[in-house]
Write a protein that holds these residues in place. Structure first.
Motif, PDB file in Angstrom:
ATOM      1  N   VAL A 153      10.961  -2.007   7.909  1.00  0.00           N
ATOM      2  CA  VAL A 153       9.704  -2.747   7.982  1.00  0.00           C
ATOM      3  C   VAL A 153       9.099  -2.776   6.586  1.00  0.00           C
ATOM      4  N   PHE A 154       8.457  -3.884   6.250  1.00  0.00           N
ATOM      5  CA  PHE A 154       7.806  -4.040   4.949  1.00  0.00           C
ATOM      6  C   PHE A 154       6.305  -3.895   5.169  1.00  0.00           C
ATOM      7  N   LEU A 155       5.759  -2.776   4.705  1.00  0.00           N
ATOM      8  CA  LEU A 155       4.346  -2.455   4.904  1.00  0.00           C
ATOM      9  C   LEU A 155       3.716  -2.046   3.586  1.00  0.00           C
ATOM     10  N   ASP A 156       2.527  -2.561   3.321  1.00  0.00           N
ATOM     11  CA  ASP A 156       1.781  -2.154   2.125  1.00  0.00           C
ATOM     12  C   ASP A 156       2.668  -2.218   0.879  1.00  0.00           C
ATOM     13  N   ASP A 157       3.445  -3.304   0.775  1.00  0.00           N
ATOM     14  CA  ASP A 157       4.273  -3.582  -0.394  1.00  0.00           C
ATOM     15  C   ASP A 157       5.405  -2.579  -0.598  1.00  0.00           C
ATOM     16  N   ALA A 158       5.852  -1.951   0.478  1.00  0.00           N
ATOM     17  CA  ALA A 158       6.974  -1.012   0.397  1.00  0.00           C
ATOM     18  C   ALA A 158       7.885  -1.196   1.610  1.00  0.00           C
ATOM     19  N   ILE A 159       9.153  -0.856   1.428  1.00  0.00           N
ATOM     20  CA  ILE A 159      10.124  -0.842   2.517  1.00  0.00           C
ATOM     21  C   ILE A 159      10.116   0.537   3.155  1.00  0.00           C
ATOM     22  N   TYR A 160      10.055   0.569   4.486  1.00  0.00           N
ATOM     23  CA  TYR A 160      10.172   1.820   5.231  1.00  0.00           C
ATOM     24  C   TYR A 160      11.358   1.723   6.178  1.00  0.00           C
ATOM     25  N   MET A 161      12.152   2.803   6.252  1.00  0.00           N
ATOM     26  CA  MET A 161      13.271   2.898   7.178  1.00  0.00           C
ATOM     27  C   MET A 161      13.268   4.286   7.804  1.00  0.00           C
ATOM     28  N   HIS A 162      13.729   4.393   9.038  1.00  0.00           N
ATOM     29  CA  HIS A 162      13.837   5.712   9.644  1.00  0.00           C
ATOM     30  C   HIS A 162      15.300   6.119   9.716  1.00  0.00           C
ATOM     31  N   SER A 163      15.538   7.423   9.679  1.00  0.00           N
ATOM     32  CA  SER A 163      16.896   7.929   9.578  1.00  0.00           C
ATOM     33  C   SER A 163      16.970   9.304  10.237  1.00  0.00           C
ATOM     34  N   HIS A 164      18.201   9.738  10.546  1.00  0.00           N
ATOM     35  CA  HIS A 164      18.403  11.139  10.897  1.00  0.00           C
ATOM     36  C   HIS A 164      18.001  12.001   9.708  1.00  0.00           C
ATOM     37  N   MET A 207       2.814  14.161  17.230  1.00  0.00           N
ATOM     38  CA  MET A 207       4.001  14.195  18.089  1.00  0.00           C
ATOM     39  C   MET A 207       5.160  14.884  17.385  1.00  0.00           C
ATOM     40  N   ARG A 208       5.978  15.598  18.170  1.00  0.00           N
ATOM     41  CA  ARG A 208       7.118  16.325  17.610  1.00  0.00           C
ATOM     42  C   ARG A 208       8.201  15.385  17.081  1.00  0.00           C
ATOM     43  N   VAL A 209       8.202  14.140  17.572  1.00  0.00           N
ATOM     44  CA  VAL A 209       9.236  13.200  17.120  1.00  0.00           C
ATOM     45  C   VAL A 209       9.187  13.006  15.608  1.00  0.00           C
ATOM     46  N   LEU A 210       8.033  13.185  15.009  1.00  0.00           N
ATOM     47  CA  LEU A 210       7.928  13.012  13.561  1.00  0.00           C
ATOM     48  C   LEU A 210       8.778  14.024  12.804  1.00  0.00           C
ATOM     49  N   ASP A 211       9.017  15.197  13.423  1.00  0.00           N
ATOM     50  CA  ASP A 211       9.833  16.218  12.776  1.00  0.00           C
ATOM     51  C   ASP A 211      11.324  15.962  12.967  1.00  0.00           C
ATOM     52  N   ALA A 212      11.675  15.040  13.864  1.00  0.00           N
ATOM     53  CA  ALA A 212      13.076  14.793  14.203  1.00  0.00           C
ATOM     54  C   ALA A 212      13.669  13.630  13.416  1.00  0.00           C
ATOM     55  N   VAL A 213      12.850  12.951  12.622  1.00  0.00           N
ATOM     56  CA  VAL A 213      13.344  11.812  11.854  1.00  0.00           C
ATOM     57  C   VAL A 213      12.891  11.926  10.398  1.00  0.00           C
ATOM     58  N   SER A 214      13.674  11.326   9.532  1.00  0.00           N
ATOM     59  CA  SER A 214      13.259  11.138   8.142  1.00  0.00           C
ATOM     60  C   SER A 214      12.792   9.702   7.972  1.00  0.00           C
ATOM     61  N   ILE A 215      11.773   9.537   7.159  1.00  0.00           N
ATOM     62  CA  ILE A 215      11.301   8.202   6.806  1.00  0.00           C
ATOM     63  C   ILE A 215      11.568   7.994   5.325  1.00  0.00           C
ATOM     64  N   ILE A 216      12.399   6.996   5.035  1.00  0.00           N
ATOM     65  CA  ILE A 216      12.697   6.635   3.651  1.00  0.00           C
ATOM     66  C   ILE A 216      11.759   5.512   3.231  1.00  0.00           C
ATOM     67  N   LYS A 217      11.133   5.681   2.092  1.00  0.00           N
ATOM     68  CA  LYS A 217      10.219   4.679   1.540  1.00  0.00           C
ATOM     69  C   LYS A 217      10.791   4.178   0.219  1.00  0.00           C
ATOM     70  N   ILE A 218      10.837   2.870   0.070  1.00  0.00           N
ATOM     71  CA  ILE A 218      11.282   2.272  -1.190  1.00  0.00           C
ATOM     72  C   ILE A 218      10.134   1.478  -1.792  1.00  0.00           C
ATOM     73  N   VAL A 219       9.709   1.886  -2.959  1.00  0.00           N
ATOM     74  CA  VAL A 219       8.676   1.158  -3.694  1.00  0.00           C
ATOM     75  C   VAL A 219       9.374   0.249  -4.696  1.00  0.00           C
ATOM     76  N   PRO A 220       9.243  -1.062  -4.551  1.00  0.00           N
ATOM     77  CA  PRO A 220       9.961  -1.982  -5.440  1.00  0.00           C
ATOM     78  C   PRO A 220       9.513  -1.851  -6.894  1.00  0.00           C
ATOM     79  N   GLN A 221      10.491  -1.825  -7.780  1.00  0.00           N
ATOM     80  CA  GLN A 221      10.234  -1.971  -9.211  1.00  0.00           C
ATOM     81  C   GLN A 221      10.448  -3.423  -9.619  1.00  0.00           C
ATOM     82  N   THR A 222      11.436  -4.057  -9.014  1.00  0.00           N
ATOM     83  CA  THR A 222      11.630  -5.504  -9.140  1.00  0.00           C
ATOM     84  C   THR A 222      11.909  -6.049  -7.748  1.00  0.00           C
TER      85      THR A 222
END
Length: 210
Positions: free
Chosen positions: A44-55, A140-155
């Motif tokens: 998802v693209f939020l607040d000018d950044a890419i967010y992804m969820h992962s194990h 919620m405990r689910v927040l501890d079960a996932v990683s959230i990767i954030k990408i801040v664009p440089q270009t």
């Protein structure tokens, strides 16, 4: 003809709109042997950044921990244009209409629970817009079960090819050929190109410039 400038998406709003519509993006990181690793991901693209969820464990997480410089891209093939649209013999004239966005950015792992909650709810809103779920809460405990990767664009660069490089009469001819070929994506492609199908024919209702 030099097409690079003509094909550039100049509207940031159009880039955001495209990213909000696409369901799969690809993140590229560098593995321990120095090779790029490319993984398809929901995002998802939020607040000018890419967010992804992962194990919470995985090679891409290890890669990012070593080197937080990453690539990200999303693309959509709109329409394959067979060579016979231009010439019945010359295969080199085959082409494709498309939209793409390419990002070079800095990746990080989100630890703030409020930001993780924002990202996860953003993903749910994107992929399940009909609702029928309880929003995720920061306790919620689910927040501890996932990683959230954030990408801040440089270009961040977008390209699109929907016939904007053609003269008006050539664009109309192309649209007519797409309509006649009647692929599964033809109607949507023609709409993006600025055409409406009226009584089995075509009417240009817009000259989209991105």
């Amino acid at each position: 003809m030099q097409l690079v400038g003509i094909l550039q998406i100049r509207s940031y709003e159009k880039i955001k709109e495209f990213l909000n519509e696409e369901h799969v993006g690809r993140v590229a990181s560098i593995d321990s042997n120095g090779f790029p690793q490319i993984i398809p991901m929901n995002f998802v693209f939020l607040d000018d950044a890419i967010y992804m969820h992962s194990h919470v464990r995985g090679e891409k997480l290890d890669n990012i921990s070593r080197n937080n410089k990453v690539g990200f891209e999303a693309d959509r093939e709109l329409e394959f244009l067979p060579s016979y649209f231009e010439d019945p013999h010359n295969a080199s004239l085959a082409d494709t209409l498309y939209i793409s966005v390419v990002i070079k950015g800095i990746a990080s792992f989100v630890s703030d629970r409020e930001e993780k909650t924002l990202a996860l709810n953003g993903l749910m809103e994107k992929y399940q817009p009909e609702g029928n779920y309880d929003p995720i809460q920061s306790d919620m405990r689910v927040l501890d079960a996932v990683s959230i990767i954030k990408i801040v664009p440089q270009t961040l660069h977008g390209k699109y090819k929907i016939g904007q490089h053609l003269k008006s009469e050539d664009k109309v001819k192309l649209a007519q050929n797409i309509l006649k070929r009647n692929s599964s994506t033809a109607e949507q492609t023609l709409k993006i190109m600025g055409f409406e199908i009226v009584d089995g024919g075509l009417k240009m209702v817009d000259e989209p410039m991105w």
